[in-house]
Scaffold this active site. Structure first.
Site, PDB file in Angstrom:
ATOM      1  N   LYS A 194      14.436  -1.665   3.261  1.00 43.99           N
ATOM      2  CA  LYS A 194      12.880  -1.657   3.383  1.00 43.99           C
ATOM      3  C   LYS A 194      12.244  -2.243   2.366  1.00 43.99           C
ATOM      4  CE  LYS A 194      10.095   1.411   2.428  1.00 43.99           C
ATOM      5  NZ  LYS A 194       8.755   0.478   2.408  1.00 43.99           N
ATOM      6  N   SER A 248       9.316   1.444  -8.813  1.00 40.51           N
ATOM      7  CA  SER A 248       8.554   2.058  -9.971  1.00 40.51           C
ATOM      8  C   SER A 248       9.519   3.372 -10.359  1.00 40.51           C
ATOM      9  CB  SER A 248       7.076   2.700  -9.826  1.00 40.51           C
ATOM     10  OG  SER A 248       7.289   3.695  -8.757  1.00 40.51           O
ATOM     11  N   GLY A 252      11.303   6.072  -8.073  1.00 42.17           N
ATOM     12  CA  GLY A 252      12.903   5.963  -8.233  1.00 42.17           C
ATOM     13  C   GLY A 252      13.177   7.339  -8.264  1.00 42.17           C
ATOM     14  N   GLU A 269      16.779   0.203 -10.188  1.00 41.57           N
ATOM     15  CA  GLU A 269      16.069  -0.844 -10.869  1.00 41.57           C
ATOM     16  C   GLU A 269      14.771  -0.718 -10.928  1.00 41.57           C
ATOM     17  OE1 GLU A 269      17.703  -3.100 -12.190  1.00 41.57           O
ATOM     18  OE2 GLU A 269      19.611  -3.366 -11.277  1.00 41.57           O
ATOM     19  N   CYS A 303       8.849  -7.014 -13.611  1.00 42.56           N
ATOM     20  CA  CYS A 303       9.567  -6.006 -14.231  1.00 42.56           C
ATOM     21  C   CYS A 303      10.043  -6.166 -15.753  1.00 42.56           C
ATOM     22  CB  CYS A 303      10.857  -5.361 -13.566  1.00 42.56           C
ATOM     23  SG  CYS A 303      11.886  -6.765 -13.184  1.00 42.56           S
ATOM     24  N   GLU A 405       3.977   1.026 -18.347  1.00 42.46           N
ATOM     25  CA  GLU A 405       3.740  -0.179 -17.697  1.00 42.46           C
ATOM     26  C   GLU A 405       2.364  -0.499 -17.183  1.00 42.46           C
ATOM     27  OE1 GLU A 405       6.430  -0.462 -14.170  1.00 42.46           O
ATOM     28  OE2 GLU A 405       7.119  -2.484 -14.679  1.00 42.46           O
TER      29      GLU A 405
HETATM   30  P1  NAD Z   1       6.876   1.597  -5.739  1.00 43.16           P
HETATM   31  O1  NAD Z   1       7.935   2.343  -6.636  1.00 43.16           O
HETATM   32  O2  NAD Z   1       5.424   2.097  -5.609  1.00 43.16           O
HETATM   33  O3  NAD Z   1       7.438   1.011  -4.204  1.00 43.16           O
HETATM   34  C1  NAD Z   1       8.819   0.483  -4.211  1.00 43.16           C
HETATM   35  C2  NAD Z   1       9.171   0.791  -2.900  1.00 43.16           C
HETATM   36  O4  NAD Z   1       9.471   1.955  -2.647  1.00 43.16           O
HETATM   37  C3  NAD Z   1       8.401   0.387  -1.798  1.00 43.16           C
HETATM   38  O5  NAD Z   1       9.103  -0.336  -0.646  1.00 43.16           O
HETATM   39  C4  NAD Z   1       7.809   1.735  -1.129  1.00 43.16           C
HETATM   40  O6  NAD Z   1       7.342   1.623   0.093  1.00 43.16           O
HETATM   41  C5  NAD Z   1       9.003   2.495  -1.757  1.00 43.16           C
HETATM   42  N1  NAD Z   1       8.805   3.850  -1.692  1.00 43.16           N
HETATM   43  C6  NAD Z   1       7.931   4.607  -2.474  1.00 43.16           C
HETATM   44  N2  NAD Z   1       7.825   5.755  -2.092  1.00 43.16           N
HETATM   45  C7  NAD Z   1       9.140   6.033  -1.433  1.00 43.16           C
HETATM   46  C8  NAD Z   1       9.837   7.043  -0.838  1.00 43.16           C
HETATM   47  N3  NAD Z   1       9.476   8.444  -1.140  1.00 43.16           N
HETATM   48  N4  NAD Z   1      10.843   6.925  -0.137  1.00 43.16           N
HETATM   49  C9  NAD Z   1      11.368   5.888   0.119  1.00 43.16           C
HETATM   50  N5  NAD Z   1      10.730   4.808  -0.310  1.00 43.16           N
HETATM   51  C10 NAD Z   1       9.465   4.752  -1.171  1.00 43.16           C
HETATM   52  O7  NAD Z   1       6.833   0.302  -6.557  1.00 43.16           O
HETATM   53  P2  NAD Z   1       5.845  -0.979  -6.480  1.00 43.16           P
HETATM   54  O8  NAD Z   1       4.474  -0.893  -6.865  1.00 43.16           O
HETATM   55  O9  NAD Z   1       5.975  -1.665  -5.166  1.00 43.16           O
HETATM   56  O10 NAD Z   1       6.491  -2.218  -7.377  1.00 43.16           O
HETATM   57  C11 NAD Z   1       6.257  -2.357  -8.915  1.00 43.16           C
HETATM   58  C12 NAD Z   1       7.225  -1.566  -9.494  1.00 43.16           C
HETATM   59  O11 NAD Z   1       8.464  -2.180  -9.254  1.00 43.16           O
HETATM   60  C13 NAD Z   1       7.046  -1.664 -11.137  1.00 43.16           C
HETATM   61  O12 NAD Z   1       7.398  -0.530 -11.677  1.00 43.16           O
HETATM   62  C14 NAD Z   1       8.179  -2.701 -11.506  1.00 43.16           C
HETATM   63  O13 NAD Z   1       8.424  -2.788 -12.680  1.00 43.16           O
HETATM   64  C15 NAD Z   1       9.394  -2.323 -10.610  1.00 43.16           C
HETATM   65  N6  NAD Z   1      10.295  -3.510 -10.191  1.00 43.16           N
HETATM   66  C16 NAD Z   1      11.209  -3.250 -10.915  1.00 43.16           C
HETATM   67  C17 NAD Z   1      12.454  -4.286 -10.901  1.00 43.16           C
HETATM   68  C18 NAD Z   1      13.703  -4.241 -11.375  1.00 43.16           C
HETATM   69  O14 NAD Z   1      14.539  -5.115 -11.202  1.00 43.16           O
HETATM   70  N7  NAD Z   1      14.033  -3.456 -12.501  1.00 43.16           N
HETATM   71  C19 NAD Z   1      12.215  -5.516 -10.193  1.00 43.16           C
HETATM   72  C20 NAD Z   1      10.787  -5.692  -9.606  1.00 43.16           C
HETATM   73  C21 NAD Z   1       9.770  -4.685  -9.703  1.00 43.16           C
END
Ligand code: NAD
Length: 516
Positions: A194, A248, A252, A269, A303, A405
């Site tokens: 997803k 995030s 996570g 991640e 990230c 962040e």
């Molecule tokens: P987010 O956590 O808001 O969303 C990430 C994904 O999780 C999306 O697909 C979202 O729909 C899904 N999601 C959210 N709540 C959920 C739930 N309850 N159940 C299932 N899925 C759910 O993050 P974002 O705003 O899309 O991305 C930014 C974040 O991602 C930043 O914190 C960034 O550092 C991190 N990131 C980390 C890496 C890494 O490799 N460490 C790489 C890229 C981005």
């Protein structure tokens, strides 16, 4: 259709049509070898460049997730019925199936994610590289023989989990999709992925092109929708044997909890607050260029962004002054413009978050050296989520801007005196994703690198990453590893097999050997 946005809307429709994804509503899911529309609520995407409506699609919903898991289960069986060498060959062919579609994929990513086209072209190449790399691993995942102190032959196999669920964010959707798909299928798994609801299309396009090149139908499935509906249906599905999440720390935690509920392992991640440490003896030209790449590439929506620049006091004023000057000269503009180095922030919520973090830091005494506002000289249509490269000083360790962040083009520059202070400051956040050291003293470079609590450390460099090298975080940056052989291992689990080799079985524990 607003005339300001008509170009982007038309271009997106053209790209989706070229890929066969455009119908009355975009076909926003790839399930069981078919492009399908979602069945849930309508989701509207806004154009990062203009802030105006771009396209609508429908959330996949639970029943499509159900179909996707069933398809992945069947696809995985078919995949594992092939020889390991054949799986490798098919993955190689799949990687090359992207040929001829690179520009379409790059354009699609650029429009929806709002990323400069030059960055998106680079990411398409990375996608191909990841499949090529992991294709080579398909027939090299040997087991081991353990020299147990009995008459048994004990061997260990590395077996796939079955079907894995993957969830990705919006900042580099196509890259992240390939980053997790390639090792998952190389290890023999089926996948339901997803992407972020903000960037749904490029992952479908990649999966569709790969699968159509000869991978089993249903091996890879992409479902699009928001976390609480489609995401939760995926993480809670009994057919998903492992969860791999990129996003995030807040989400996570929810994903790991959903996994724990069903006793399913997860890889997380997550975000970072990486420290980029510049010693006074560093080459200042390189360090300033590195500091810019660290935070302003991808408009800081990375990230590993080097969002804390720690500079030794003797060099502090000079580095700040040079960085602020260089930041003011960065080509911020339309993602479609070949000269653009930095585009807009991807979405309104993120833009608002960044602006409010800058504002609250200023209220607590931080001072802007540059940025903090809309960039000047943008074309008329650029009414969306643009923010000038921003440098803040007079930041104290306890401020949110030094701890949390931002995920935007904002760097805080903080001074330090001794090496010990630099290490302490660098490690003083809840994150541990990445960091860098700039110095001409090699002993110090290695000494400091070894003391940084971060999954990736660069010396006199920043942001070099490759699919061959492991990647992941400490602390709130997550657990588990991606990329390289470590990333592959996350997608298998060991099975220990004991074979009696003695003429007379020694397993008896007092039974057998003629008894009964
Ligand atoms: P987010 O956590 O808001 O969303 C990430 C994904 O999780 C999306 O697909 C979202 O729909 C899904 N999601 C959210 N709540 C959920 C739930 N309850 N159940 C299932 N899925 C759910 O993050 P974002 O705003 O899309 O991305 C930014 C974040 O991602 C930043 O914190 C960034 O550092 C991190 N990131 C980390 C890496 C890494 O490799 N460490 C790489 C890229 C981005």
């Amino acid at each position: 259709m607003n005339s300001l946005n008509s170009k982007a809307v038309e271009r997106l429709a053209e790209l989706l049509t070229a890929l066969g994804m455009q119908a009355e509503l975009p076909l926003s899911n790839w399930v069981d070898g078919e492009l399908l529309a979602g069945q849930g609520e309508s989701i509207e995407l806004l154009d990062p460049v203009t802030g105006l409506p771009l396209i609508r699609y429908r959330d996949a919903g639970g029943s499509l997730v159900e179909r996707a898991v069933a398809a992945a289960t069947a696809g995985q069986r078919e995949w594992m019925a092939l020889t390991a060498s054949e799986r490798g060959r098919r993955m190689t062919v799949a990687a090359w199936a992207l040929r001829g579609h690179e520009e379409t994929l790059a354009q699609l990513e650029s429009i929806v994610a709002g990323k400069p086209i030059r960055d998106c072209r680079g990411e398409v190449n990375k996608v191909r590289e990841m499949f090529e790399y992991y294709a080579g691993w398909c027939d090299k995942q040997h087991g081991e023989v353990i020299p147990v102190p009995t008459s048994h032959l004990n061997y260990v196999r590395h077996v796939p989990y079955g079907v894995v669920g993957q969830i990705t964010p919006w900042n580099a959707p196509m890259f992240t999709c390939a980053w997790q798909l390639a090792p998952a299928i190389a290890a023999g798994n089926g996948v339901v992925l997803k992407p972020s609801e903000m960037t749904p299309f490029s992952s479908i396009a990649v999966a569709m092109l790969l699968e159509r090149s000869g991978l089993p139908r249903g091996l890879i499935n992409i479902v699009n929708g928001v976390g609480p509906t489609t995401g939760a249906a995926l993480t809670g599905h009994a057919g998903i044997a492992k969860l791999v999440f990129v996003g995030s720390p807040e989400s996570g935690r929810r994903i790991a909890q959903a996994g724990a509920e069903r006793l399913v392992p997860s890889v997380l991640e997550l975000g970072g607050k990486s420290a980029n440490i510049v010693f006074a003896d560093a080459r200042h030209d390189d360090a300033v260029a590195g500091a810019q790449a660290a935070i302003f590439a991808a408009a800081g929506q990375s990230c590993v962004a080097g969002s804390r620049l720690l500079v030794q006091r003797e060099a502090f004023d000079e580095v700040c002054e040079r960085l602020a000057r260089a930041a003011g000269e960065i080509a911020v503009g339309l993602p479609s413009d070949e000269a653009t180095l930095m585009g807009p922030v991807q979405n309104a919520r993120q833009h608002q978050h960044i602006v409010s973090m800058i504002e609250s830091a200023r209220q607590r005494g931080a001072r802007l050296l540059c940025g903090g506002h809309r960039p000047q000289g943008l074309p008329q249509e650029a009414s969306g989520y643009f923010l000038a490269p921003t440098v803040l000083v007079d930041v104290t360790e306890d401020m949110a801007i030094a701890q949390e962040e931002v995920f935007g083009p904002v760097v805080v520059v903080m001074p330090f005196d001794a090496e010990e202070d630099a290490v302490r400051l660098a490690n003083a956040t809840r994150f541990g994703l990445a960091g860098a050291v700039w110095t001409q003293d090699p002993a110090r470079a290695h000494r400091v690198a070894s003391r940084l609590r971060a999954g990736t450390v660069w010396i006199n460099s920043y942001k070099a990453i490759n699919v061959m090298s492991p990647f992941g975080g400490f602390g709130d940056s997550g657990f588990g590893r991606s990329s390289g052989v470590e990333g592959l291992k996350e997608y298998t689990v060991t099975q220990s097999v004991w074979v009696e080799t003695a003429i007379s079985a020694s397993v008896a524990m007092g039974y057998g050997n003629g008894v009964g």
